[in-house]
Design a protein around this motif. Structure first.
Motif, PDB file in Angstrom:
ATOM      1  N   PRO A 163       0.472  -1.012   0.021  1.00  0.00           N
ATOM      2  CA  PRO A 163       0.101   0.039  -0.149  1.00  0.00           C
ATOM      3  C   PRO A 163       1.216   1.456  -0.013  1.00  0.00           C
ATOM      4  O   PRO A 163       1.669   0.901   0.557  1.00  0.00           O
ATOM      5  CB  PRO A 163      -1.079  -0.062   1.635  1.00  0.00           C
ATOM      6  CG  PRO A 163      -0.815  -1.437   1.942  1.00  0.00           C
ATOM      7  CD  PRO A 163       0.521  -2.201   1.216  1.00  0.00           C
ATOM      8  N   PRO A 192      -0.648   7.804   1.341  1.00  0.00           N
ATOM      9  CA  PRO A 192      -1.943   8.367   0.841  1.00  0.00           C
ATOM     10  C   PRO A 192      -1.574   9.850   0.206  1.00  0.00           C
ATOM     11  O   PRO A 192      -1.845  10.497  -0.747  1.00  0.00           O
ATOM     12  CB  PRO A 192      -2.954   7.699   1.434  1.00  0.00           C
ATOM     13  CG  PRO A 192      -2.795   7.067   2.301  1.00  0.00           C
ATOM     14  CD  PRO A 192      -1.709   7.172   2.152  1.00  0.00           C
ATOM     15  N   ARG A 202     -11.517   3.751  -1.915  1.00  0.00           N
ATOM     16  CA  ARG A 202     -12.386   3.800  -1.373  1.00  0.00           C
ATOM     17  C   ARG A 202     -10.901   2.484  -0.474  1.00  0.00           C
ATOM     18  O   ARG A 202     -10.210   1.608  -0.415  1.00  0.00           O
ATOM     19  CB  ARG A 202     -13.440   2.705  -1.799  1.00  0.00           C
ATOM     20  CG  ARG A 202     -14.147   3.618  -2.978  1.00  0.00           C
ATOM     21  CD  ARG A 202     -14.474   2.781  -3.507  1.00  0.00           C
ATOM     22  NE  ARG A 202     -14.126   1.907  -4.955  1.00  0.00           N
ATOM     23  CZ  ARG A 202     -14.632   0.698  -5.513  1.00  0.00           C
ATOM     24  NH1 ARG A 202     -16.120   1.022  -5.317  1.00  0.00           N
ATOM     25  NH2 ARG A 202     -14.244  -0.094  -6.000  1.00  0.00           N
ATOM     26  N   ARG A 203     -11.187   3.054   1.175  1.00  0.00           N
ATOM     27  CA  ARG A 203     -10.783   2.314   1.765  1.00  0.00           C
ATOM     28  C   ARG A 203     -10.864   0.870   2.115  1.00  0.00           C
ATOM     29  O   ARG A 203     -12.742   1.050   2.689  1.00  0.00           O
ATOM     30  CB  ARG A 203     -10.227   3.114   3.128  1.00  0.00           C
ATOM     31  CG  ARG A 203      -9.703   4.294   3.002  1.00  0.00           C
ATOM     32  CD  ARG A 203      -9.827   4.774   3.712  1.00  0.00           C
ATOM     33  NE  ARG A 203      -8.667   6.345   4.036  1.00  0.00           N
ATOM     34  CZ  ARG A 203      -8.806   7.271   5.366  1.00  0.00           C
ATOM     35  NH1 ARG A 203      -9.534   6.732   5.932  1.00  0.00           N
ATOM     36  NH2 ARG A 203      -8.020   8.195   4.904  1.00  0.00           N
ATOM     37  N   GLN A 213     -10.484  -2.614   4.223  1.00  0.00           N
ATOM     38  CA  GLN A 213      -9.507  -4.168   4.795  1.00  0.00           C
ATOM     39  C   GLN A 213      -9.855  -5.259   5.297  1.00  0.00           C
ATOM     40  O   GLN A 213     -11.439  -5.645   4.726  1.00  0.00           O
ATOM     41  CB  GLN A 213     -10.111  -3.322   6.365  1.00  0.00           C
ATOM     42  CG  GLN A 213      -9.072  -3.967   7.641  1.00  0.00           C
ATOM     43  CD  GLN A 213      -7.740  -4.255   7.440  1.00  0.00           C
ATOM     44  OE1 GLN A 213      -6.751  -3.339   6.697  1.00  0.00           O
ATOM     45  NE2 GLN A 213      -6.944  -5.283   6.872  1.00  0.00           N
ATOM     46  N   ARG A 252     -15.503  -2.318   3.682  1.00  0.00           N
ATOM     47  CA  ARG A 252     -15.464  -1.365   3.391  1.00  0.00           C
ATOM     48  C   ARG A 252     -15.323  -0.071   4.035  1.00  0.00           C
ATOM     49  O   ARG A 252     -16.338  -0.018   5.337  1.00  0.00           O
ATOM     50  CB  ARG A 252     -16.388  -0.131   2.376  1.00  0.00           C
ATOM     51  CG  ARG A 252     -16.168   0.458   1.797  1.00  0.00           C
ATOM     52  CD  ARG A 252     -16.718   0.652   0.536  1.00  0.00           C
ATOM     53  NE  ARG A 252     -15.984   0.124  -0.680  1.00  0.00           N
ATOM     54  CZ  ARG A 252     -16.715  -0.458  -1.502  1.00  0.00           C
ATOM     55  NH1 ARG A 252     -17.816  -0.282  -1.765  1.00  0.00           N
ATOM     56  NH2 ARG A 252     -16.147  -0.537  -2.070  1.00  0.00           N
ATOM     57  N   HIS A 253     -14.839   1.098   4.879  1.00  0.00           N
ATOM     58  CA  HIS A 253     -15.043   2.027   6.052  1.00  0.00           C
ATOM     59  C   HIS A 253     -14.176   3.407   6.164  1.00  0.00           C
ATOM     60  O   HIS A 253     -13.459   3.481   4.597  1.00  0.00           O
ATOM     61  CB  HIS A 253     -13.635   1.623   7.108  1.00  0.00           C
ATOM     62  CG  HIS A 253     -12.480   1.002   6.818  1.00  0.00           C
ATOM     63  ND1 HIS A 253     -11.701   1.891   6.728  1.00  0.00           N
ATOM     64  CD2 HIS A 253     -11.546   0.429   5.951  1.00  0.00           C
ATOM     65  CE1 HIS A 253     -10.025   1.258   6.057  1.00  0.00           C
ATOM     66  NE2 HIS A 253      -9.854   0.876   5.634  1.00  0.00           N
ATOM     67  N   GLY A 272     -11.959   4.880   7.336  1.00  0.00           N
ATOM     68  CA  GLY A 272     -10.278   5.056   8.161  1.00  0.00           C
ATOM     69  C   GLY A 272     -10.472   4.775   9.932  1.00  0.00           C
ATOM     70  O   GLY A 272     -11.137   3.491  10.272  1.00  0.00           O
ATOM     71  N   ARG A 273      -9.516   4.746  10.368  1.00  0.00           N
ATOM     72  CA  ARG A 273      -8.725   4.058  11.404  1.00  0.00           C
ATOM     73  C   ARG A 273      -8.713   5.066  12.425  1.00  0.00           C
ATOM     74  O   ARG A 273      -8.257   5.803  11.854  1.00  0.00           O
ATOM     75  CB  ARG A 273      -7.368   3.563  11.222  1.00  0.00           C
ATOM     76  CG  ARG A 273      -8.399   1.807  10.776  1.00  0.00           C
ATOM     77  CD  ARG A 273      -7.117   0.708  11.384  1.00  0.00           C
ATOM     78  NE  ARG A 273      -5.291   1.101  11.318  1.00  0.00           N
ATOM     79  CZ  ARG A 273      -4.618   0.699  10.646  1.00  0.00           C
ATOM     80  NH1 ARG A 273      -4.866  -0.028   8.758  1.00  0.00           N
ATOM     81  NH2 ARG A 273      -3.352   1.367  10.710  1.00  0.00           N
ATOM     82  N   LEU A 302     -12.007   0.586  13.175  1.00  0.00           N
ATOM     83  CA  LEU A 302     -12.450   0.710  11.755  1.00  0.00           C
ATOM     84  C   LEU A 302     -13.639   1.707  12.357  1.00  0.00           C
ATOM     85  O   LEU A 302     -14.730   1.265  12.907  1.00  0.00           O
ATOM     86  CB  LEU A 302     -12.844  -0.185  11.407  1.00  0.00           C
ATOM     87  CG  LEU A 302     -11.685  -1.736  10.700  1.00  0.00           C
ATOM     88  CD1 LEU A 302     -12.182  -2.681   9.623  1.00  0.00           C
ATOM     89  CD2 LEU A 302     -10.439  -0.391  10.370  1.00  0.00           C
ATOM     90  N   TYR A 350      -3.372  -5.143   9.067  1.00  0.00           N
ATOM     91  CA  TYR A 350      -3.856  -3.694   8.153  1.00  0.00           C
ATOM     92  C   TYR A 350      -2.835  -3.216   6.885  1.00  0.00           C
ATOM     93  O   TYR A 350      -1.885  -3.351   7.152  1.00  0.00           O
ATOM     94  CB  TYR A 350      -3.383  -2.773   9.848  1.00  0.00           C
ATOM     95  CG  TYR A 350      -3.964  -3.013  10.515  1.00  0.00           C
ATOM     96  CD1 TYR A 350      -5.906  -3.212  10.617  1.00  0.00           C
ATOM     97  CD2 TYR A 350      -4.244  -3.159  11.974  1.00  0.00           C
ATOM     98  CE1 TYR A 350      -6.267  -2.401  11.587  1.00  0.00           C
ATOM     99  CE2 TYR A 350      -4.568  -3.693  12.944  1.00  0.00           C
ATOM    100  CZ  TYR A 350      -5.776  -3.454  12.422  1.00  0.00           C
ATOM    101  OH  TYR A 350      -7.214  -3.117  14.340  1.00  0.00           O
ATOM    102  N   GLU A 351      -3.700  -2.544   5.744  1.00  0.00           N
ATOM    103  CA  GLU A 351      -4.107  -2.395   4.884  1.00  0.00           C
ATOM    104  C   GLU A 351      -3.228  -1.284   5.424  1.00  0.00           C
ATOM    105  O   GLU A 351      -3.978  -0.112   5.748  1.00  0.00           O
ATOM    106  CB  GLU A 351      -4.416  -2.091   3.670  1.00  0.00           C
ATOM    107  CG  GLU A 351      -5.107  -3.747   3.292  1.00  0.00           C
ATOM    108  CD  GLU A 351      -3.817  -4.317   2.344  1.00  0.00           C
ATOM    109  OE1 GLU A 351      -3.301  -3.645   2.161  1.00  0.00           O
ATOM    110  OE2 GLU A 351      -3.917  -5.588   2.597  1.00  0.00           O
TER     111      GLU A 351
END
Length: 315
Positions: free
Chosen positions: A8, A11, A194-195, A197, A285-286, A288-289, A295, A314-315
């Motif tokens: 990954p 960002p 798009r997030r 995990q 889909r989330h 963020g953390r 999540l 974790y991505e």
């Protein structure tokens, strides 16, 4: 053989912008496979080295097109012009060829090939990506239920185009890189719009008005080998009958007497929970953390039977 994986990208830093040294492809929202074509037949292997050929009878035509090639790619099913991971859900556990053929007739899958690891008996994994790509392009550019993943040299244009078209993201590949089976390498870097995990299910809570239905899943991610970190409670996306049936079939044999999470799950989340061994991988889909690894607003996408529990990180 397990496929090579991308790292990954940060960002904030984004992907390297150098079309002479890097090539850029669409990040497809599908099911990663190796397609082994030999002597007129194709066998499909998931990322966890499980054979899934029976689930995709429409891809048998690839075996008739090429005598000997090992392809790395992604199986996708299109919905409204873009790949839909949800549309793959009906195929994930199929071993009944008649059922698979009926689904293929209504909603056919496509293999999008992006690498060639063997061709005519020659191992290409130690060759640079550029050479492997040129070998791949010597195959017919398209065929029945399969096509080549396009390559671009301008990352900014591709990022904008994939964002506008609702595609998952972009992968950058170093043109000089060898293929490292099973390795998550910085020679390949991915950036998703798009997030998403992959997580493990460690427990579940019933629906308030129907105790036979899953109301929420308690999910986690390994923080170290054997240490499952609690990543939150997820209730969105569980309403479909197919999802409920799949989860019940998979989770019922895995029940535990106590929580599998390394830390104490908050009482508000743990109340009424049934604990299970963390063996079932699902995608969410989330947004963020949090700092403690939870999540934000996770939404269930589907079961990932192509991944092993130890693949979750974790991505």
């Amino acid at each position: 053989m397990r496929p090579m994986l991308a790292t990954p990208a940060d960002p904030d830093a984004g992907l390297p912008a150098d079309g002479d040294r890097w090539a850029y492809e669409v990040k497809w929202d599908g099911w990663r496979v190796l397609a082994d074509v030999n002597d007129g037949a194709v066998r499909l292997w998931s990322r966890s080295e499980r054979e899934i050929t029976a689930a995709f009878p429409e891809l048998e035509a690839i075996g008739r097109a090429h005598p000997d090639v090992l392809l790395d790619g992604e199986i996708v099913i299109m919905a409204r012009g873009v790949p839909s991971f949800t549309a793959l859900a009906d195929r994930i556990h199929l071993t009944d060829r008649r059922r698979a053929s009926a689904l293929a007739a209504r909603n056919p899958a496509t293999l999008i090939a992006f690498d060639a690891l063997r061709m005519y008996g020659v191992d290409l994994t130690e060759r640079p990506w550029q050479e492997r790509r040129e070998a791949l392009e010597r195959l017919p550019a398209s065929g029945e239920h399969w096509q080549l993943s396009p390559v671009y040299d301008d990352v900014d244009v591709l990022l904008e185009a994939t964002r506008e078209q609702g595609l998952e993201g972009v992968v950058a590949k170093r043109r000089t890189s060898a293929y490292r089976p099973g390795v998550r390498s910085s020679d390949w870097r991915k950036l998703a719009h798009r997030r998403v995990q992959s997580v493990l299910i460690g427990g579940w809570r019933p629906e308030i008005n129907d105790r036979n239905q899953f109301g929420a899943l308690l999910i986690g991610v390994w923080s170290a080998p054997g240490v499952l970190r609690f990543a939150g409670r997820m209730g969105s996306g569980l309403t479909g009958a197919g999802a409920q049936a799949d989860l019940r079939r998979l989770l019922t044999p895995l029940q535990l007497d106590s929580s599998p999470f390394a830390e104490t799950v908050p009482r508000a989340d743990a109340k009424g929970a049934t604990w299970v061994r963390p063996q079932v991988v699902v995608d969410v889909r989330h947004l963020g953390r949090t700092e403690n690894g939870r999540l934000r607003q996770p939404v269930f996408r589907g079961v990932r039977s192509d991944l092993e529990p130890e693949d979750v990180r974790y991505e």
